[in-house]
Design a protein around this motif. Structure first.
Motif, PDB file in Angstrom:
ATOM      1  N   UNK A  93       0.836  -1.201   0.000  1.00 13.66           N
ATOM      2  CA  UNK A  93       0.000   0.000   0.000  1.00 13.66           C
ATOM      3  C   UNK A  93       0.872   1.253   0.000  1.00 13.66           C
ATOM      4  N   UNK A  94       1.884   1.260   0.868  1.00 11.25           N
ATOM      5  CA  UNK A  94       2.772   2.416   0.956  1.00 11.25           C
ATOM      6  C   UNK A  94       3.502   2.632  -0.367  1.00 11.25           C
ATOM      7  N   UNK A  95       3.964   1.547  -0.968  1.00 10.43           N
ATOM      8  CA  UNK A  95       4.681   1.646  -2.238  1.00 10.43           C
ATOM      9  C   UNK A  95       3.803   2.234  -3.332  1.00 10.43           C
ATOM     10  N   UNK A  96       2.539   1.847  -3.367  1.00 13.95           N
ATOM     11  CA  UNK A  96       1.646   2.346  -4.414  1.00 13.95           C
ATOM     12  C   UNK A  96       1.375   3.836  -4.277  1.00 13.95           C
ATOM     13  N   UNK A  97       1.637   4.392  -3.099  1.00 16.57           N
ATOM     14  CA  UNK A  97       1.393   5.820  -2.860  1.00 16.57           C
ATOM     15  C   UNK A  97       2.610   6.688  -3.165  1.00 16.57           C
ATOM     16  N   UNK A  98       3.772   6.103  -3.392  1.00 20.83           N
ATOM     17  CA  UNK A  98       5.014   6.872  -3.400  1.00 20.83           C
ATOM     18  C   UNK A  98       5.067   7.954  -4.470  1.00 20.83           C
ATOM     19  N   UNK A  99       4.349   7.770  -5.586  1.00 21.86           N
ATOM     20  CA  UNK A  99       4.330   8.788  -6.637  1.00 21.86           C
ATOM     21  C   UNK A  99       3.261   9.851  -6.394  1.00 21.86           C
ATOM     22  N   UNK A 100       2.437   9.653  -5.377  1.00 22.53           N
ATOM     23  CA  UNK A 100       1.295  10.531  -5.150  1.00 22.53           C
ATOM     24  C   UNK A 100       1.384  11.260  -3.816  1.00 22.53           C
ATOM     25  N   UNK A 101       1.753  10.541  -2.775  1.00 21.28           N
ATOM     26  CA  UNK A 101       1.750  11.097  -1.417  1.00 21.28           C
ATOM     27  C   UNK A 101       2.919  10.536  -0.620  1.00 21.28           C
ATOM     28  N   UNK A 102       3.399  11.326   0.301  1.00 23.94           N
ATOM     29  CA  UNK A 102       4.516  10.912   1.144  1.00 23.94           C
ATOM     30  C   UNK A 102       3.991  10.399   2.483  1.00 23.94           C
ATOM     31  N   UNK A 103       4.154   9.119   2.724  1.00 24.68           N
ATOM     32  CA  UNK A 103       3.823   8.532   4.022  1.00 24.68           C
ATOM     33  C   UNK A 103       5.037   8.733   4.919  1.00 24.68           C
ATOM     34  N   UNK A 104       4.873   9.462   5.998  1.00 23.96           N
ATOM     35  CA  UNK A 104       6.018   9.792   6.844  1.00 23.96           C
ATOM     36  C   UNK A 104       6.618   8.533   7.460  1.00 23.96           C
ATOM     37  N   UNK A 105       7.930   8.545   7.743  1.00 24.55           N
ATOM     38  CA  UNK A 105       8.551   7.383   8.384  1.00 24.55           C
ATOM     39  C   UNK A 105       7.870   7.003   9.698  1.00 24.55           C
ATOM     40  N   UNK A 106       7.438   8.008  10.457  1.00 24.40           N
ATOM     41  CA  UNK A 106       6.809   7.724  11.754  1.00 24.40           C
ATOM     42  C   UNK A 106       5.473   7.017  11.579  1.00 24.40           C
TER      43      UNK A 106
END
Length: 245
Positions: free
Chosen positions: A111-124
């Motif tokens: 899920x996180x990978x699919x968002x990488x071009x659209x939104x930044x999921x913070x490390x925390x």
């Protein structure tokens, strides 16, 4: 112009239309928490269906860590026009991304990978939810079988000319309340707090486990980015009344 070839083709088979009854297991809609995503102009979502689903599944995981009730999950695809054929592609895409193996808790990294071009999921945020995903996958919930590790989401489609659902529908047009319809019953929740972006809004009920997210299908990537950015605020200061874990 409406394509008459598809005028009488249903979006959902009978088994899908009974999905809420199977999920609720005798509970009324009023007894459940609810996570609703309403997509305006859903026919414009296109290739953003996967990151849209990923944002929804990540939000559900965060809500699961705080909610006291079982969460009924609903995605409403609202189209501007009336040609139902234009809604088939995104409906079928979300059938997979919100109903099949993609929803399993151990797919959190995907899920996180699919968002990488659209939104930044913070490390925390990623670390906290990854730990939660690992715990739930390895716990008794995970041992209950892969079916229990999936996020059972219901779809609904709506246009000025038609509406179909999988047993659960919601009226989200009122900024102060949301009305749910399921199994011949209604439930009304007052929405007490909200945040807004250019392409999205997020509102929460007094119960703290009823959340309504609205996003603009014409500007879906911007809306997803604004949405994910607000999830960090939940971790920072219990945004919208969601209690810290």
């Amino acid at each position: 112009m409406t394509n008459e070839k598809f005028a009488d083709i249903a979006f959902f088979v009978p088994e899908e239309k009974a999905k809420f009854d199977a999920f609720a297991r005798g509970r009324s809609i009023a007894e459940l928490g609810k996570l609703v995503l309403s997509v305006r102009g859903a026919e414009h979502v296109g290739a953003a269906a996967e990151p849209l689903a990923a944002a929804y599944l990540i939000t559900n995981l965060l809500l699961m860590s705080r909610a006291q009730r079982r969460i009924a999950k609903l995605v409403i695809l609202d189209m501007e026009g009336t040609d139902r054929a234009e809604l088939f592609p995104v409906t079928n895409a979300l059938r997979y991304f919100l109903m099949e193996d993609y929803t399993q808790l151990d797919n959190f990294d995907a899920w996180v990978t699919s968002l990488k071009e659209v939104a930044a999921v913070s490390p925390r945020l990623r670390d906290e939810l990854s730990d939660l995903s690992d715990f739930m996958t390895s716990s008794e919930l995970g041992d209950a079988g892969s079916g229990q590790r999936k996020a059972e989401t219901m779809l609904a489609v709506r246009s000025p000319d038609f509406a179909e659902d999988q047993g659960l529908m919601a009226d989200v047009g009122n900024p102060f309340m949301v009305r749910f319809h399921a199994a011949g019953q209604e439930s009304l929740d007052v929405l007490s707090q909200s945040v807004h972006g250019e392409a999205f809004s997020l509102r929460v009920a007094n119960s703290r486990d009823v959340i309504v997210i609205e996003i603009d299908g014409k500007d879906v990537e911007k809306g997803i980015a604004q949405w994910i950015a607000r999830l960090d605020d939940v971790l920072d200061n219990a945004l919208l009344g969601l209690k810290s874990a």
